[in-house]
Design a protein around this motif. Structure first.
Motif: not given
Length: 293
Positions: A184, A187-188, A191-192, A206, A208-209, A212-213, A251
């Motif tokens: 997880d 993946l975060d 995305a960042y 995306e 939120a990801h 968090a990323g 990705r």
């Protein structure tokens, strides 16, 4: 028809041949033909005596002049080396900026550099220097270790992760494979990282990801790539904001990079190429990215 018949128009004797009423004159061969035949024969005899001509067993007649293809090639090579020494001496003594400002020297750089690049670099970077997956594009201006002439020259000299004692050393850690980050978190951060070159992702599905990323990035990646993600040429850490990707910017490719890590390799040319050849190669590579022919 009699062979002794004479043509009443030209006075020439006839050969006696007749083709449906067409008769053939017995015209003698012009003397000039005999002259050139004799001249050609005399030339061939003279050539046989003066030049290598007749093979026998494992060797051949050397000729009185002692001329061979080897001596001709040696003379050509000596002349080429002499001509090359004139402009290579200038390149060796001048700094990069002065050479780049000299049109005549840069013409020589482009001609010689093309051969040097083809012989030593094209196998990885491609004949057009646009690279491929895992091999940098040398035309796009995205330099891992700096794009100055001095930096490029040093990279060519010592290589990257090479056996050279002064090699540039760089490695992307395997955050997933080595258990430093969970799926997880990877993946975060993926995305960042993608949002750094495509800010629209931060406000899309995306978002939120991405948020968090960013935290994952600051704790695990910023030490090499910088807080702003613009990389660090001292460490060979790429700029993540410019949309130039060595292993792919989709990705899945970024996930694979973060999960399994990367460690590229470039040979060092310190021993294989002379100082002046490495300088020419540096100038040629920089010229490729300048937009000039």
């Amino acid at each position: 028809m009699s062979i002794g018949e004479r043509d009443r128009h030209t006075g020439q004797m006839m050969t006696g041949h007749d083709w449906n009423g067409i008769k053939e004159l017995n015209t003698p061969v012009p003397r000039v033909v005999y002259f050139f035949l004799i001249l050609a024969f005399a030339f061939s005899v003279g050539y046989w005596l003066l030049m290598p001509a007749w093979p026998y067993g494992v060797s051949y007649t050397r000729g009185l002049l002692g001329v061979t293809q080897h001596s001709g090639v040696d003379a050509d090579l000596k002349q080429a080396a002499s001509d090359r020494a004139v402009w290579t001496a200038k390149i060796e003594s001048m700094n990069f900026a002065d050479i780049q400002a000299d049109p005549a020297l840069m013409r020589a750089v482009r001609e010689t550099g093309r051969t040097l690049f083809g012989d030593n670099c094209a196998v990885c970077h491609g004949t057009d220097a646009r690279g491929g997956k895992g091999f940098p594009n040398l035309r796009d201006g995205a330099w891992l270790w700096g794009g100055s002439a001095e930096a490029v020259s040093e990279t060519i000299r010592v290589g990257i992760n090479s056996p050279h004692e002064e090699t540039r050393t760089s490695q992307m850690l395997a955050f997933g494979r080595d258990g430093m980050l969970g799926r997880d978190a990877i993946l975060d951060v993926v995305a960042y990282v993608r949002s750094l070159s495509d800010p629209a992702l931060a406000t899309g599905p995306e978002g939120a990801h991405v948020a968090a990323g960013k935290e994952v990035f600051e704790k695990n990646c910023a030490s090499c790539h910088g807080v702003d993600g613009k990389g660090n040429t001292d460490l060979g850490a790429p700029n993540l904001t410019d949309d130039f990707w060595l292993y792919g910017g989709d990705r899945q490719s970024i996930f694979t990079t973060v999960y399994g890590g990367r460690q590229g390799h470039m040979p060092n040319w310190d021993q294989r190429l002379s100082d002046v050849d490495r300088k020419i190669l540096t100038l040629y590579i920089l010229d490729l990215g300048s937009g000039k022919p």
